[in-house]
Design an enzyme around this catalytic site. Structure first.
Site, PDB file in Angstrom:
ATOM      1  N   HIS A 215       0.813  -1.221   0.000  1.00 22.11           N
ATOM      2  CA  HIS A 215       0.000   0.000   0.000  1.00 22.11           C
ATOM      3  C   HIS A 215       0.850   1.277   0.000  1.00 22.11           C
ATOM      4  CE1 HIS A 215      -4.210  -1.319   0.209  1.00 22.11           C
ATOM      5  NE2 HIS A 215      -3.746  -2.378   0.859  1.00 22.11           N
TER       6      HIS A 215
ATOM      7  N   ASP B 163      -7.787  -1.467  -2.039  1.00 22.56           N
ATOM      8  CA  ASP B 163      -8.773  -2.329  -1.389  1.00 22.56           C
ATOM      9  C   ASP B 163     -10.129  -1.884  -1.910  1.00 22.56           C
ATOM     10  OD1 ASP B 163      -6.811  -3.614   0.101  1.00 22.56           O
ATOM     11  OD2 ASP B 163      -6.940  -2.157   1.736  1.00 22.56           O
TER      12      ASP B 163
ATOM     13  N   GLU C  72      -7.132 -12.153   0.638  1.00 24.37           N
ATOM     14  CA  GLU C  72      -8.014 -10.981   0.777  1.00 24.37           C
ATOM     15  C   GLU C  72      -8.769 -10.734  -0.527  1.00 24.37           C
ATOM     16  OE1 GLU C  72      -5.475  -7.714   1.947  1.00 24.37           O
ATOM     17  OE2 GLU C  72      -4.877  -8.704   3.802  1.00 24.37           O
TER      18      GLU C  72
ATOM     19  N   HIS D 277      -8.259  -7.083  -1.971  1.00 22.58           N
ATOM     20  CA  HIS D 277      -6.954  -6.463  -2.214  1.00 22.58           C
ATOM     21  C   HIS D 277      -6.425  -6.774  -3.616  1.00 22.58           C
ATOM     22  CE1 HIS D 277      -2.805  -5.138  -0.928  1.00 22.58           C
ATOM     23  NE2 HIS D 277      -2.529  -5.855  -2.014  1.00 22.58           N
TER      24      HIS D 277
END
Length: 232
Positions: A137, A144, A204, A207
């Site tokens: 990130h 996200d 995830e 993500h």
């Protein structure tokens, strides 16, 4: 209309090893960070700011090409759906705060696990923090995301909460449950994002990466084009 996407399986992949990922070369192309726009089919809701995570900013920003690819991904969706960005560029301070918070959740949820097992689980859900480590990130190449309904503004049911540290958050968690609404919703998001060049991490569903070391790892590139983006 692109409804064919919902019929395609989400492939199972090995979860990445951070030690391998962080050795991938970075040749930063110096693309600027740009605020995620609020348009009809692409929006942002800075969830960490809203949830008062320490140091979080009231803005989602990503590299310029990432914004373009998000726009492109919306065109791959059924016409009544859009993409909302919950988080994108993230400072080291926010990364540390999230590590602390999600680490606490894991300790409370899984008290029977040893400290080492809890640490291993944390690594699946939150990138490590270190002075030399370029977390995904921090590059402005990770987003996200989830889907929302254009008519109601409601977020779609994806079968687990954003940042939920459980097996339900693994992208393929609902692949064998076609009766669950999350089965089709995750496929729709996954195939729209991958069709424009993003990669997803296995643990995830929300993500996605472009340009950074995780993207290079999952797409078989020799090097990343985004390194750390220090500030907005």
């Amino acid at each position: 209309m692109h409804h064919t996407h919902t019929h395609k399986r989400i492939p199972s992949r090995e979860h990445h090893d951070w030690n391998i990922v962080e050795r991938i070369a970075i040749v930063d192309n110096q693309e600027p960070l740009v605020a995620v726009p609020n348009e009809s089919r692409l929006k942002q809701e800075p969830i960490y700011f809203k949830n008062q995570v320490p140091h979080a900013i009231n803005l989602c920003a990503a590299r310029a090409s990432v914004i373009e690819k998000l726009r492109e991904a919306t065109t791959q969706l059924p016409e009544h759906l859009g993409i909302v960005v919950l988080d994108a560029w993230r400072s080291r301070e926010v990364q540390q705060a999230l590590q602390d918070q999600i680490g606490d959740v894991i300790k409370q949820t899984y008290p029977h696990l040893s400290a080492d097992e809890q640490k291993a689980m944390l690594k699946q859900f939150v990138a490590p923090v270190g002075p030399d480590f370029v977390s995904p990130h921090l590059t402005g190449g990770s987003v996200d995301v989830t889907l929302f309904d254009l008519n109601t503004g409601a977020y779609l049911d994806m079968g687990s909460d954003f940042d939920e540290p459980t097996d339900k958050s693994f992208t393929t968690a609902y692949e064998n449950q076609p009766e669950h609404v999350a089965h089709a919703n995750r496929r729709t998001l996954y195939h729209a994002m991958l069709s424009v060049g993003f990669t997803n991490i296995t643990s995830e569903w929300w993500h996605y990466d472009y340009g950074n070391q995780l993207w290079a790892h999952y797409s078989g590139r020799d090097y990343a084009v985004y390194g750390a983006a220090e500030q907005l």
